[in-house]
Enzyme design. Structure first.
Site, PDB file in Angstrom:
ATOM      1  N   ASP A  84       0.876  -1.161   0.000  1.00 11.07           N
ATOM      2  CA  ASP A  84       0.000   0.000   0.000  1.00 11.07           C
ATOM      3  C   ASP A  84       0.916   1.215   0.000  1.00 11.07           C
ATOM      4  OD1 ASP A  84      -1.644   2.140   0.531  1.00 11.07           O
ATOM      5  OD2 ASP A  84      -2.651   1.248   2.255  1.00 11.07           O
ATOM      6  N   SER A 165      -0.713  10.977 -16.722  1.00 14.07           N
ATOM      7  CA  SER A 165      -1.982  10.936 -17.440  1.00 14.07           C
ATOM      8  C   SER A 165      -2.101  12.217 -18.250  1.00 14.07           C
ATOM      9  CB  SER A 165      -3.139  10.842 -16.431  1.00 14.07           C
ATOM     10  OG  SER A 165      -4.371  11.193 -17.011  1.00 14.07           O
ATOM     11  N   TYR A 177      -7.972  13.814  -8.460  1.00 12.90           N
ATOM     12  CA  TYR A 177      -7.173  13.132  -9.476  1.00 12.90           C
ATOM     13  C   TYR A 177      -6.290  14.106 -10.262  1.00 12.90           C
ATOM     14  CZ  TYR A 177      -5.991  10.277 -13.564  1.00 12.90           C
ATOM     15  OH  TYR A 177      -5.318   9.608 -14.560  1.00 12.90           O
TER      16      TYR A 177
END
Length: 325
Positions: A84, A165, A177
């Site tokens: 994680d 991205s 995001y």
């Protein structure tokens, strides 16, 4: 005559650039690489692909199920690790295990792939918690993994590949995001410049719309509905009761249009960029991936804000009441 000279010089430059781009590093078989976020998507395919190509892959997965499935589909060389990226202790333990394994050879490649999209929607619908999760995973977690692995990469004079991205170039809607990806791009640039002196090369991959879990339309709609249901009546009145339904239709259209235009269902396009960044003598600084990224999002990101706003807002649903009330 001047035109012909320019044309010849352009062709010569293109040919030299193409040949230079094809130059590869030899003797990479058996080199160690570490990839985060390998449960599904780009990371999963990358782990399996580089394993087949002879790299010694450390593949981190968030879930035990993901790790078991990946291990079953790979050779004995590949090692799975449960990680994680938001858990600092977990990150340190994984780094120590990899350090013990690679020894003086170091880590040739670090691919920071783990990421989430988190809830999205108009900014005034959201709470700080909606921003926190993607920023913690996509930016803070990525930075923490990089800091822990950096001594090993420097030892090997290797490569770091950060999966960003088109959302790191152009913010389409509200949520954590896009800030996380803008931050990732900034970190990538500063890291790249800092590492030049040590022979470490840093690249950033910028996929367009791909059919991954991050673009799961059903999940996005459910999260948005849950947020809508908790909005105060005054905010719902400003947007209008039909806003959510129209937003669903727009989202479906947006995703479908993006997929139809780009046909971004082939994850190997992203993995090919990872491979070039890991193995080329001259890796690119950035790799836009997907027809939509190259033909729409990246060009649009370099246009004046007024043009960006026109393109992004022209299909947005209309507000029922923009007055405060």
């Amino acid at each position: 005559m001047f035109f012909y000279v320019i044309a010849i010089l352009t062709i010569c430059w293109w040919w030299v650039w193409r040949e230079r781009d094809r130059l590869k590093i030899t003797n990479l078989t058996g080199k160690y690489i570490f990839i985060t976020g390998c449960d599904t998507g780009f990371g999963n395919l990358a782990a399996r692909t580089f394993d087949k190509k002879g790299f010694r892959v450390f593949a981190s997965c968030l879930t035990e199920t993901g790790a078991e499935a990946l291990k079953a589909a790979s050779s004995e060389r590949l090692q799975t690790l449960q990680l994680d990226v938001t858990d600092s202790d977990n990150v340190k333990k994984v780094a120590e295990r990899i350090k013990a394994e690679v020894g003086s050879e170091g880590l040739w490649g670090l691919i920071n792939n783990a990421g989430i999209i988190g809830p999205t929607g108009p900014t005034d619908w959201l709470k700080i918690e909606h921003f926190r999760a993607p920023i913690e995973v996509n930016l803070i977690g990525l930075i923490n993994v990089t800091l822990n692995m950096l001594p090993l990469v420097k030892k090997a004079k290797g490569r770091i590949v950060n999966i960003s991205s088109i959302g790191g170039r152009l913010a389409v809607n509200g949520g954590g995001y896009f800030p996380s990806k803008y931050g990732l791009e900034g970190f990538n640039d500063s890291l790249r410049r800092d590492m030049i002196a040590f022979g470490v090369k840093v690249s950033c991959i910028e996929p367009g719309l791909f059919n991954t879990e991050l673009s799961n339309q059903t999940k996005v709609i459910k999260e948005r509905e849950a947020i809508w249901n908790q909005l105060p009546p005054a905010t719902k009145k400003q947007y209008g009761e039909g806003y959510l339904q129209e937003g669903k239709a727009f989202l479906a259209y947006f995703v479908l249009k993006g997929q139809m235009m780009s046909m971004n269902t082939d994850f190997s396009l992203v993995v090919q960029c990872m491979e070039h960044a890991l193995t080329s003598l001259h890796p690119h600084t950035r790799y836009p991936v997907g027809r939509d990224a190259k033909l729409l999002w990246i060009p649009l990101s370099n246009m004046p804000a007024a043009i960006q706003d026109f393109v992004l807002l022209r299909n947005k649903v209309k507000l029922a009441d923009t007055s405060a009330g």
